[in-house]
Design an enzyme around this catalytic site. Structure first.
Site, PDB file in Angstrom:
ATOM      1  N   CYS A  21       0.957  -8.075  -0.070  1.00 25.54           N
ATOM      2  CA  CYS A  21       1.387  -8.062  -1.463  1.00 25.54           C
ATOM      3  C   CYS A  21       2.904  -8.068  -1.498  1.00 25.54           C
ATOM      4  O   CYS A  21       3.542  -7.344  -0.744  1.00 25.54           O
ATOM      5  CB  CYS A  21       0.838  -6.800  -2.139  1.00 25.54           C
ATOM      6  SG  CYS A  21       1.363  -6.612  -3.857  1.00 25.54           S
ATOM      7  N   LEU A  22       3.464  -8.893  -2.390  1.00 25.19           N
ATOM      8  CA  LEU A  22       4.924  -8.966  -2.514  1.00 25.19           C
ATOM      9  C   LEU A  22       5.531  -7.611  -2.843  1.00 25.19           C
ATOM     10  O   LEU A  22       6.679  -7.341  -2.493  1.00 25.19           O
ATOM     11  CB  LEU A  22       5.298  -9.950  -3.635  1.00 25.19           C
ATOM     12  CG  LEU A  22       4.973 -11.432  -3.419  1.00 25.19           C
ATOM     13  CD1 LEU A  22       5.195 -12.194  -4.718  1.00 25.19           C
ATOM     14  CD2 LEU A  22       5.807 -12.003  -2.293  1.00 25.19           C
ATOM     15  N   GLY A  68      -0.300 -15.295  -5.963  1.00 28.66           N
ATOM     16  CA  GLY A  68      -0.600 -14.752  -7.280  1.00 28.66           C
ATOM     17  C   GLY A  68       0.490 -13.764  -7.651  1.00 28.66           C
ATOM     18  O   GLY A  68       1.213 -13.274  -6.782  1.00 28.66           O
ATOM     19  N   HIS A 127      -7.373  -8.909  -6.639  1.00 22.46           N
ATOM     20  CA  HIS A 127      -6.081  -8.304  -6.288  1.00 22.46           C
ATOM     21  C   HIS A 127      -5.179  -8.213  -7.529  1.00 22.46           C
ATOM     22  O   HIS A 127      -4.560  -7.174  -7.785  1.00 22.46           O
ATOM     23  CB  HIS A 127      -5.437  -9.154  -5.183  1.00 22.46           C
ATOM     24  CG  HIS A 127      -4.118  -8.669  -4.667  1.00 22.46           C
ATOM     25  ND1 HIS A 127      -3.932  -8.236  -3.369  1.00 22.46           N
ATOM     26  CD2 HIS A 127      -2.903  -8.558  -5.271  1.00 22.46           C
ATOM     27  CE1 HIS A 127      -2.661  -7.875  -3.206  1.00 22.46           C
ATOM     28  NE2 HIS A 127      -2.013  -8.061  -4.351  1.00 22.46           N
ATOM     29  N   GLU A 128      -5.131  -9.310  -8.309  1.00 20.00           N
ATOM     30  CA  GLU A 128      -4.232  -9.324  -9.471  1.00 20.00           C
ATOM     31  C   GLU A 128      -4.743  -8.430 -10.600  1.00 20.00           C
ATOM     32  O   GLU A 128      -3.956  -7.748 -11.265  1.00 20.00           O
ATOM     33  CB  GLU A 128      -4.027 -10.761  -9.978  1.00 20.00           C
ATOM     34  CG  GLU A 128      -3.438 -11.737  -8.955  1.00 20.00           C
ATOM     35  CD  GLU A 128      -2.200 -11.223  -8.248  1.00 20.00           C
ATOM     36  OE1 GLU A 128      -1.423 -10.451  -8.837  1.00 20.00           O
ATOM     37  OE2 GLU A 128      -2.006 -11.580  -7.069  1.00 20.00           O
ATOM     38  N   HIS A 162      -3.724  -4.993  -9.925  1.00 20.86           N
ATOM     39  CA  HIS A 162      -2.327  -4.737 -10.330  1.00 20.86           C
ATOM     40  C   HIS A 162      -2.249  -4.336 -11.803  1.00 20.86           C
ATOM     41  O   HIS A 162      -1.494  -3.429 -12.168  1.00 20.86           O
ATOM     42  CB  HIS A 162      -1.476  -5.995 -10.152  1.00 20.86           C
ATOM     43  CG  HIS A 162      -0.854  -6.134  -8.794  1.00 20.86           C
ATOM     44  ND1 HIS A 162      -0.001  -5.201  -8.262  1.00 20.86           N
ATOM     45  CD2 HIS A 162      -0.953  -7.118  -7.862  1.00 20.86           C
ATOM     46  CE1 HIS A 162       0.403  -5.598  -7.062  1.00 20.86           C
ATOM     47  NE2 HIS A 162      -0.166  -6.762  -6.788  1.00 20.86           N
ATOM     48  N   GLN A 194       4.704  -6.724 -11.611  1.00 21.39           N
ATOM     49  CA  GLN A 194       5.506  -6.985 -10.415  1.00 21.39           C
ATOM     50  C   GLN A 194       6.883  -7.538 -10.737  1.00 21.39           C
ATOM     51  O   GLN A 194       7.774  -7.521  -9.883  1.00 21.39           O
ATOM     52  CB  GLN A 194       4.777  -7.978  -9.486  1.00 21.39           C
ATOM     53  CG  GLN A 194       3.497  -7.408  -8.890  1.00 21.39           C
ATOM     54  CD  GLN A 194       2.883  -8.390  -7.912  1.00 21.39           C
ATOM     55  OE1 GLN A 194       2.143  -9.269  -8.300  1.00 21.39           O
ATOM     56  NE2 GLN A 194       3.220  -8.258  -6.635  1.00 21.39           N
TER      57      GLN A 194
END
Ligand code: CO
Length: 165
Positions: free
Chosen positions: A88-89, A41, A129-130, A133, A46
């Site tokens: 997470c990236l 995702g 999670h998204e 963000h 990001q």
């Protein structure tokens, strides 16, 4: 396009609302970025876009055959609990079990065409999670005090010293 890494301040900001005219361009940009950076995702902040939009790979659910897009998403209802080891990236070098809801009901879409999605399992975790963000929340924020501190210090250190995982 550049991946934003903690402690980049854009990751801590609540994202701006998206209007319908923006959607097509941002959608393809985001799906491309998700594939390049190999995420399940990806949220717009990001990649440096201050927009309330996220994409989720079809790998998150057997019921999906193309990426899911979340636009100005809001969680309406939650049920149950689940947890997997998340990473997470944008948060380098740490992973942890994060407490999440088992089922979420969300509303998503531009003003003209809001729709409802009910998700469970991995898809529900990625959605939570998204959406976090888009509200400036990173997964370590969902951990206990000491674990959170440990994770953010480690992530900040990794970024400063240019380490890759
Ligand atoms: Co993330």
């Amino acid at each position: 396009m550049e991946l934003r890494i903690y402690p980049d301040p854009i990751l801590r900001k609540k994202s701006e609302k998206v209007v319908k005219d923006d959607l097509d361009k941002i959608y393809s940009e985001m799906v491309t970025a998700m594939i390049i950076f190999k995420g399940i995702g990806l949220a717009a902040p990001q990649i440096g876009l201050d927009k309330s939009i996220a994409v989720i790979s079809e790998q998150a659910s057997d019921d999906m055959n193309k990426p899911l897009i979340l636009v100005n998403p809001v969680i309406l209802e939650r049920k149950g609990e689940q947890s997997i080891e998340e990473s997470c990236l944008s948060v380098k070098g740490v992973s942890a079990h994060v407490p999440r809801s088992a089922v979420v009901k969300i509303e998503t879409g531009p003003d003209e065409e809001r729709g409802i999605i009910i998700a469970s399992g991995l898809l529900a975790i990625v959605i939570q999670h998204e959406i976090d963000h888009l509200n400036g929340i990173l997964f370590p924020d969902r951990l206990g005090f000491l674990k959170r501190r440990w994770a953010l210090i480690k992530a900040g250190w990794k970024k400063k010293h240019g380490q890759k995982d």
